[in-house]
Design a protein around this motif. Structure first.
Motif, short mmCIF file in Angstrom:
data_model
loop_
_atom_site.label_atom_id
_atom_site.label_comp_id
_atom_site.label_asym_id
_atom_site.label_seq_id
_atom_site.Cartn_x
_atom_site.Cartn_y
_atom_site.Cartn_z
N ALA A 4 9.17 7.14 -2.52
CA ALA A 4 9.16 5.43 -3.20
C ALA A 4 8.94 5.26 -1.02
N LYS A 5 9.56 6.02 -0.71
CA LYS A 5 10.01 5.02 0.99
C LYS A 5 8.58 5.77 1.59
N THR A 6 7.61 6.25 1.25
CA THR A 6 6.66 6.85 1.97
C THR A 6 5.56 5.89 1.31
N HIS A 7 5.58 5.64 -0.18
CA HIS A 7 4.40 4.81 -0.62
C HIS A 7 4.46 3.05 0.01
N LEU A 8 6.53 2.93 0.22
CA LEU A 8 7.02 1.72 0.84
C LEU A 8 5.62 1.83 2.68
N ALA A 9 6.17 2.48 3.37
CA ALA A 9 5.79 2.95 4.30
C ALA A 9 4.62 2.79 4.76
N HIS A 10 3.65 3.70 3.84
CA HIS A 10 2.15 4.03 3.61
C HIS A 10 1.70 2.23 3.36
N ALA A 11 2.17 1.57 2.74
CA ALA A 11 1.99 0.25 2.89
C ALA A 11 1.57 -0.78 3.41
N ARG A 12 3.17 -0.51 3.72
CA ARG A 12 3.63 -1.02 5.33
C ARG A 12 2.15 -1.15 6.67
N GLU A 13 1.72 0.42 6.71
CA GLU A 13 0.66 0.63 7.77
C GLU A 13 -0.52 -0.39 8.03
#
Length: 454
Positions: A4-13
């Motif tokens: 979930a955190k990985t996806h969130l960081a990717h979306a933020r990028e």
């Protein structure tokens, strides 16, 4: 790190790169949006003329922007391989081709009244539309130049400046509109001519801004050095990548332009409502277009590095962000359509109630095509980043003109559904394009070590 955190960081990028581009597109649309809102309060006849004129201008502007959009994936790929001279060459030839395109189409804008009359438009509406285009048409040259610089800056991930420059231009356009359309602050009351002058000012301000930024902040790319010297090899490369993009865009924009012609046969009130509904749906489309620009940049970088896995991850995230935007848009279109349409019409206009009632129905149909429109533009963005432009051009032509426009005509007139039937034709054409473009991307990126990258 959790999934979930990985996806969130990717979306933020993705959003850090995409939000300024989205904001820039929204601010660019605000120029025509402001014209429409203010002219709508000036008069319905003028609004109908502006709808036609804006459609014609957008048709040529977006077609000519194909060369600018070709610059984006080329610069992104060259930047990924640290090839600075190629970045300069591609950008310069993008400017050359844009200027040449302007020289070819300005005579058509100057004599657009005869063309609109031949297409069955009301004589006064056609004359007013030509009046607008004879002034605003000169803004096509700086507008195309701005698009090339935006592609250059976005590919190098200098996206915030694109946003702020476009915001300043939109503000300048709004101020000029208020003064020149209505004759405020001692300015002459020019009506639709005032809106044209305001748009010309906005495009000129934008060009000055992007050129100044590129010269001051990116001196390692001397774009103006020996600008007058031809670079035929690179010109051919930009042209080869750009003309299919231009024709793809022309196919889609031409579909919307053709529907404006069809609805113009029905009457000025439906045409005015059509213009307002297109402005609103176009506003939400700018979000998807900004994400598509991110897709082009990221796919171009992945192509330059040969990184297929990154290509797939970025594509999946961008599709997810675009679908989330669709959900919010549909909620707004379904729950508050009267409020959205009413912004554009003067409270004391005698045709206000009719235009709002028509516009509400059109926004309900627009809610249907939000999803397919989002999916097709994200797919197009990715494929452009991979330098795949000719097959999408064929797909667009078949979907929009082979299916969408005939469906719009049949549903609107022989089937008797009127303006609602015309808009359902849009849904059909966009839906077919979305399915075929997504299939092409996932087929190319699905297997093999270089799938999607060559």
């Amino acid at each position: 790190m959790s999934t979930a955190k990985t996806h969130l960081a990717h979306a933020r990028e993705m959003l850090l790169l995409g939000l300024p581009l989205i904001g820039g597109h929204v601010a660019q649309l605000a120029i025509m949006f402001t014209d429409t809102a203010m002219i709508g309060r000036y008069g319905v006849a003028e609004l109908a003329a502006l709808t036609l004129a804006g459609t014609v201008f957008s048709l040529f502007f977006l077609f000519g922007s194909g060369f600018a959009w070709a610059v984006m994936p080329m610069v992104a790929s060259f930047d990924a391989s640290n090839d600075h001279p190629q970045i300069r060459r591609a950008t310069r030839m993008g400017l050359w081709l844009s200027a040449g395109f302007f020289a070819l189409v300005m005579p058509l804008l100057w004599f657009s009244g005869s063309l609109l009359l031949a297409l069955g438009q009301v004589p006064q509406v056609a004359a007013d539309a030509q009046t607008y285009l004879r002034i605003a048409g000169w803004g096509l040259l700086p507008a195309l130049g701005v698009m090339v610089f935006k592609s250059f800056l976005a590919a190098l991930e200098h996206t915030r400046v694109v946003f702020w420059i476009t915001v300043v231009a939109a503000i300048a356009n709004g101020i000029a509109n208020y003064a020149l359309i209505f004759g405020n602050w001692g300015a002459p009351e020019l009506g639709i001519r005032g809106a044209a002058v305001a748009s010309l000012v906005a495009h000129g301000c934008s060009l000055i801004g992007v050129v100044a930024y590129a010269r001051l902040r990116l001196p390692q790319y001397p774009l103006w050095r020996r600008f007058w010297r031809p670079d035929l090899e690179m010109l051919r490369e930009v042209f080869a990548l750009g003309w299919p993009i231009g024709l793809t865009t022309l196919a889609e924009v031409g579909l919307f332009a053709a529907t404006a012609i069809l609805i113009g046969w029905i009457g000025p009130a439906p045409l005015a409502a059509h213009g307002i509904a297109l402005q609103l749906s176009g506003l939400t489309f700018m979000v998807h277009l900004g994400l598509a620009n991110v897709a082009t940049v990221r796919a171009g970088q992945a192509r330059g590095r040969g990184d297929t896995e990154r290509l797939r991850r970025d594509a999946h995230m961008l599709f997810a962000l675009s679908i989330a935007t669709v959900v919010l848009t549909v909620i707004a279109f379904v729950t508050i359509p009267e409020v959205l349409i009413g912004v554009f019409i003067s409270p004391d206009d005698p045709q206000r109630a009719e235009i709002i009632s028509i516009g509400v129905l059109l926004l309900l149909v627009a809610a249907l095509f939000q999803l397919v429109d989002a999916l097709q533009v994200i797919s197009l963005g990715i494929l452009r980043g991979l330098h795949d432009t000719r097959a999408p051009m064929i797909i667009a032509g078949l979907s929009y003109w082979g299916l969408g426009l005939p469906a719009a005509y049949v549903l609107g007139f022989p089937a008797g559904f009127g303006f609602v039937g015309v808009w359902f034709g849009l849904v059909i054409g966009l839906g077919m394009a979305a399915m075929l473009l997504m299939h092409r991307f996932f087929t190319r990126a699905g297997t093999g070590p270089t799938a999607g990258l060559v």
